[in-house]
Design an enzyme around this catalytic site. Structure first.
Site, mmCIF file in Angstrom:
data_model
loop_
_atom_site.group_PDB
_atom_site.id
_atom_site.type_symbol
_atom_site.label_atom_id
_atom_site.label_comp_id
_atom_site.label_asym_id
_atom_site.label_seq_id
_atom_site.Cartn_x
_atom_site.Cartn_y
_atom_site.Cartn_z
ATOM 1 N N LYS A 1 0.858 -1.192 0.000
ATOM 2 C CA LYS A 1 0.000 0.000 0.000
ATOM 3 C C LYS A 1 0.890 1.238 0.000
ATOM 4 O O LYS A 1 1.826 1.323 0.793
ATOM 5 C CB LYS A 1 -0.871 0.009 1.262
ATOM 6 C CG LYS A 1 -1.878 1.117 1.309
ATOM 7 C CD LYS A 1 -2.611 1.211 2.634
ATOM 8 C CE LYS A 1 -3.228 -0.085 3.063
ATOM 9 N NZ LYS A 1 -3.984 0.020 4.323
ATOM 10 N N CYS B 1 -2.563 11.591 -10.454
ATOM 11 C CA CYS B 1 -2.606 10.738 -11.651
ATOM 12 C C CYS B 1 -1.691 9.517 -11.523
ATOM 13 O O CYS B 1 -1.737 8.632 -12.361
ATOM 14 C CB CYS B 1 -2.223 11.541 -12.893
ATOM 15 S SG CYS B 1 -0.457 11.922 -13.044
ATOM 16 N N CYS C 1 3.248 16.626 -7.575
ATOM 17 C CA CYS C 1 2.983 16.721 -9.016
ATOM 18 C C CYS C 1 4.213 17.260 -9.744
ATOM 19 O O CYS C 1 4.855 18.196 -9.265
ATOM 20 C CB CYS C 1 1.792 17.662 -9.239
ATOM 21 S SG CYS C 1 1.440 18.049 -10.955
ATOM 22 N N HIS D 1 0.786 14.722 -15.567
ATOM 23 C CA HIS D 1 -0.637 14.553 -15.901
ATOM 24 C C HIS D 1 -0.976 15.203 -17.248
ATOM 25 O O HIS D 1 -1.896 14.769 -17.925
ATOM 26 C CB HIS D 1 -1.542 15.116 -14.780
ATOM 27 C CG HIS D 1 -1.374 16.585 -14.563
ATOM 28 N ND1 HIS D 1 -0.456 17.116 -13.678
ATOM 29 C CD2 HIS D 1 -1.998 17.631 -15.139
ATOM 30 C CE1 HIS D 1 -0.537 18.430 -13.703
ATOM 31 N NE2 HIS D 1 -1.466 18.770 -14.588
HETATM 32 S S1 FES Z 1 -1.338 15.126 -11.112
HETATM 33 FE FE1 FES Z 1 0.146 13.565 -11.427
HETATM 34 S S2 FES Z 1 1.820 14.640 -12.206
HETATM 35 FE FE2 FES Z 1 0.349 16.175 -11.877
#
Ligand code: FES
Length: 99
Positions: A46, A64, A73, A77
């Site tokens: 997990k 993502c 991030c 994405h």
């Molecule tokens: S939301 Fe995954 S890289 Fe931006």
């Protein structure tokens, strides 16, 4: 003031409540081919991340599961969305200073 973010809770809630809200069945959501994570800490049973933000601090968290800097991030994405027509994006947490 400190704000603790439990990224797994946020990511899980986002991944699993949105499809249910759009009418997808739980079978489709939990099917083997519906796997979300294909690259982050795959040996772990997990993936759990915690973070603590200071007052006035802002962070951008990946939802993502494609980021090379996960749980933060790195804009992966954008390429993912272009490649497959998805619409995923980050969670931005802003620990505003108390007035
Ligand atoms: S939301 Fe995954 S890289 Fe931006």
């Amino acid at each position: 003031m400190k704000l603790t973010v439990f990224a797994l809770t946020i990511a899980t809630a986002t991944a699993f409540t949105t499809p249910l809200a759009t009418g997808r069945t739980s079978t489709a959501i939990f099917a083997e081919d519906a796997k979300i994570n294909n690259m982050i800490d795959l040996d772990s049973p997990k993936v759990v991340n915690t973070d603590t933000l200071e007052a006035g601090e802002k962070k951008v968290y990946c939802r993502c599961w494609k980021s090379g800097t996960f749980p933060l991030c790195d804009a992966a994405h954008v390429e993912h969305n272009k490649a497959c027509g998805d619409n995923v994006g980050p969670l931005i947490v802003d620990a505003a200073k108390a007035e």
